[in-house]
Design a protein around this motif. Structure first.
Motif, PDB file in Angstrom:
ATOM      1  N   ASN A 154       0.812  -1.214   0.000  1.00 58.47           N
ATOM      2  CA  ASN A 154       0.000   0.000   0.000  1.00 58.47           C
ATOM      3  C   ASN A 154       0.843   1.261   0.000  1.00 58.47           C
ATOM      4  O   ASN A 154       0.379   2.331   0.401  1.00 58.47           O
ATOM      5  CB  ASN A 154      -1.006  -0.001   1.152  1.00 58.47           C
ATOM      6  CG  ASN A 154      -0.366   0.147   2.516  1.00 58.47           C
ATOM      7  OD1 ASN A 154       0.863   0.139   2.644  1.00 58.47           O
ATOM      8  ND2 ASN A 154      -1.185   0.284   3.552  1.00 58.47           N
ATOM      9  N   ALA A 155       2.096   1.134  -0.453  1.00 58.39           N
ATOM     10  CA  ALA A 155       2.898   2.327  -0.706  1.00 58.39           C
ATOM     11  C   ALA A 155       2.219   3.145  -1.810  1.00 58.39           C
ATOM     12  O   ALA A 155       1.493   2.588  -2.638  1.00 58.39           O
ATOM     13  CB  ALA A 155       4.315   1.925  -1.109  1.00 58.39           C
ATOM     14  N   PRO A 156       2.403   4.450  -1.829  1.00 58.21           N
ATOM     15  CA  PRO A 156       1.589   5.312  -2.693  1.00 58.21           C
ATOM     16  C   PRO A 156       1.493   4.902  -4.154  1.00 58.21           C
ATOM     17  O   PRO A 156       0.394   4.788  -4.712  1.00 58.21           O
ATOM     18  CB  PRO A 156       2.258   6.683  -2.540  1.00 58.21           C
ATOM     19  CG  PRO A 156       2.859   6.644  -1.173  1.00 58.21           C
ATOM     20  CD  PRO A 156       3.325   5.225  -0.967  1.00 58.21           C
ATOM     21  N   GLU A 169      10.121  -0.894  -8.352  1.00 59.23           N
ATOM     22  CA  GLU A 169      10.712   0.431  -8.534  1.00 59.23           C
ATOM     23  C   GLU A 169      10.552   1.291  -7.283  1.00 59.23           C
ATOM     24  O   GLU A 169      11.488   1.985  -6.856  1.00 59.23           O
ATOM     25  CB  GLU A 169      10.054   1.120  -9.732  1.00 59.23           C
ATOM     26  CG  GLU A 169      10.596   2.506 -10.018  1.00 59.23           C
ATOM     27  CD  GLU A 169       9.903   3.173 -11.202  1.00 59.23           C
ATOM     28  OE1 GLU A 169      10.169   4.365 -11.438  1.00 59.23           O
ATOM     29  OE2 GLU A 169       9.089   2.510 -11.872  1.00 59.23           O
ATOM     30  N   GLU A 170       9.363   1.229  -6.674  1.00 59.90           N
ATOM     31  CA  GLU A 170       9.106   2.047  -5.490  1.00 59.90           C
ATOM     32  C   GLU A 170       9.967   1.593  -4.308  1.00 59.90           C
ATOM     33  O   GLU A 170      10.488   2.420  -3.551  1.00 59.90           O
ATOM     34  CB  GLU A 170       7.626   1.971  -5.140  1.00 59.90           C
ATOM     35  CG  GLU A 170       7.165   2.994  -4.123  1.00 59.90           C
ATOM     36  CD  GLU A 170       5.656   3.120  -4.063  1.00 59.90           C
ATOM     37  OE1 GLU A 170       5.166   4.190  -3.666  1.00 59.90           O
ATOM     38  OE2 GLU A 170       4.943   2.146  -4.422  1.00 59.90           O
ATOM     39  N   VAL A 223      -2.814  -0.485  -8.122  1.00 62.67           N
ATOM     40  CA  VAL A 223      -3.867  -1.444  -7.787  1.00 62.67           C
ATOM     41  C   VAL A 223      -5.237  -0.818  -7.993  1.00 62.67           C
ATOM     42  O   VAL A 223      -6.124  -1.406  -8.636  1.00 62.67           O
ATOM     43  CB  VAL A 223      -3.709  -1.923  -6.320  1.00 62.67           C
ATOM     44  CG1 VAL A 223      -4.940  -2.715  -5.876  1.00 62.67           C
ATOM     45  CG2 VAL A 223      -2.454  -2.765  -6.158  1.00 62.67           C
ATOM     46  N   GLN A 224      -5.427   0.380  -7.468  1.00 64.66           N
ATOM     47  CA  GLN A 224      -6.725   1.048  -7.565  1.00 64.66           C
ATOM     48  C   GLN A 224      -7.100   1.375  -9.007  1.00 64.66           C
ATOM     49  O   GLN A 224      -8.282   1.350  -9.364  1.00 64.66           O
ATOM     50  CB  GLN A 224      -6.707   2.324  -6.733  1.00 64.66           C
ATOM     51  CG  GLN A 224      -6.601   2.091  -5.232  1.00 64.66           C
ATOM     52  CD  GLN A 224      -7.883   1.523  -4.658  1.00 64.66           C
ATOM     53  OE1 GLN A 224      -8.891   2.206  -4.572  1.00 64.66           O
ATOM     54  NE2 GLN A 224      -7.844   0.264  -4.259  1.00 64.66           N
ATOM     55  N   ALA A 225      -6.103   1.670  -9.823  1.00 66.04           N
ATOM     56  CA  ALA A 225      -6.372   1.972 -11.232  1.00 66.04           C
ATOM     57  C   ALA A 225      -6.860   0.737 -11.978  1.00 66.04           C
ATOM     58  O   ALA A 225      -7.654   0.843 -12.930  1.00 66.04           O
ATOM     59  CB  ALA A 225      -5.109   2.528 -11.896  1.00 66.04           C
ATOM     60  N   ILE A 226      -6.410  -0.429 -11.551  1.00 63.14           N
ATOM     61  CA  ILE A 226      -6.834  -1.679 -12.193  1.00 63.14           C
ATOM     62  C   ILE A 226      -8.205  -2.106 -11.696  1.00 63.14           C
ATOM     63  O   ILE A 226      -9.086  -2.469 -12.476  1.00 63.14           O
ATOM     64  CB  ILE A 226      -5.786  -2.780 -11.939  1.00 63.14           C
ATOM     65  CG1 ILE A 226      -4.492  -2.440 -12.694  1.00 63.14           C
ATOM     66  CG2 ILE A 226      -6.302  -4.152 -12.364  1.00 63.14           C
ATOM     67  CD1 ILE A 226      -3.321  -3.351 -12.358  1.00 63.14           C
ATOM     68  N   ALA A 277       2.214  -5.774 -13.953  1.00 65.29           N
ATOM     69  CA  ALA A 277       2.268  -4.307 -13.990  1.00 65.29           C
ATOM     70  C   ALA A 277       2.356  -3.738 -12.575  1.00 65.29           C
ATOM     71  O   ALA A 277       3.118  -2.794 -12.310  1.00 65.29           O
ATOM     72  CB  ALA A 277       1.036  -3.758 -14.708  1.00 65.29           C
ATOM     73  N   ILE A 278       1.591  -4.312 -11.657  1.00 61.66           N
ATOM     74  CA  ILE A 278       1.668  -3.898 -10.252  1.00 61.66           C
ATOM     75  C   ILE A 278       3.048  -4.213  -9.683  1.00 61.66           C
ATOM     76  O   ILE A 278       3.661  -3.392  -8.992  1.00 61.66           O
ATOM     77  CB  ILE A 278       0.576  -4.602  -9.425  1.00 61.66           C
ATOM     78  CG1 ILE A 278      -0.803  -4.123  -9.856  1.00 61.66           C
ATOM     79  CG2 ILE A 278       0.783  -4.361  -7.927  1.00 61.66           C
ATOM     80  CD1 ILE A 278      -1.942  -4.957  -9.301  1.00 61.66           C
TER      81      ILE A 278
END
Length: 233
Positions: A138-140, A222-223, A146-149, A215-216
């Motif tokens: 749940n890092a930004p 990267e984050e 996740v929310q976009a999917i 994709a997630i």
């Protein structure tokens, strides 16, 4: 660089030029049709892959966490709050005593959050050290992906269903499970949680396309890597 692939001579040499350590944190608990080790698998894998290009040392995942609400599910193991805090402190004490000074906890389980407070308390008597606590899922940037999917994503739903957390020959329900009342869950003991949840999924589809999951994962790597590499001051 996994410490399990090193001996103590190599670690001693590592400490001559770097003082960073990555410590993945997981849990052993029910995840519906997925592995009981989902949180541990994901925390360790994201830590190892994020660190791969940095040369920073990664310790084995702590595979037990704080999950009292799932103890009615066979195979789920919960540590007491005091026990978990002592483990976090003991790990930090051990490594700081050897010369490690910068610590990144890559956490894969929400119930482990009290460990962050323990680490901050530890810092009060170790002013020369730095600790970062990273809830990778749940890092930004990762959570935004996740929310976009699919905004209906939760524990043991599609958002934790990666190729490496599935079990062989285990099928998934095709429907979207209605979201559970999370506030209500917080008022229940573990037997009532099991009765309420049934299979253990909090809500949402059980599986999405691997393309979505990769994709997630790319964003998560990267984050996490940015926390390893960026300014620690």
């Amino acid at each position: 660089m996994k410490i399990s692939d090193m001996n103590w001579f190599a670690v001693e040499d590592y400490l001559r030029h770097d003082d960073r350590a990555i410590i993945p944190l997981g849990s052993t608990e029910q995840h519906a049709y997925l592995s009981n080790s989902v949180d541990s698998i994901l925390a360790e894998k994201v830590a190892v892959e994020a660190a791969e290009t940095t040369g920073v040392l990664v310790f084995p995942v702590l595979a037990y966490g704080i999950t009292p609400y799932f103890t009615a599910y066979p195979g789920s193991v919960s540590l007491r709050l005091e026990t978990y805090g002592r483990i976090i402190t003991d790990v930090l004490d051990s490594l700081a005593g050897q010369g490690f000074r910068r610590f990144l906890f890559v956490n894969g389980h929400g119930g482990n959050s009290p460990g962050q407070t323990t680490a901050l308390e530890w810092l009060n008597s170790h002013a020369d050290c730095r600790v970062r606590w990273h809830n990778w899922w749940n890092a930004p940037k990762t959570f935004a992906k996740v929310q976009a999917i699919d905004p209906v994503a939760s524990h043991a739903s599609w958002m934790e269903n990666f190729p490496w957390t599935r079990l062989p020959n285990i099928g998934m329900p095709s429907e979207q499970k209605p979201m559970s009342d999370l506030d209500r869950l917080k008022t229940m003991g573990s037997p009532a949680v099991k009765d309420y949840l049934g299979d253990g999924n909090f809500g949402g589809f059980y599986q999405r396309a691997d393309e979505d999951m990769h994709a997630i994962w790319d964003v998560a790597i990267e984050e996490t890597r940015s926390l390893i590499e960026n300014d620690w001051s």
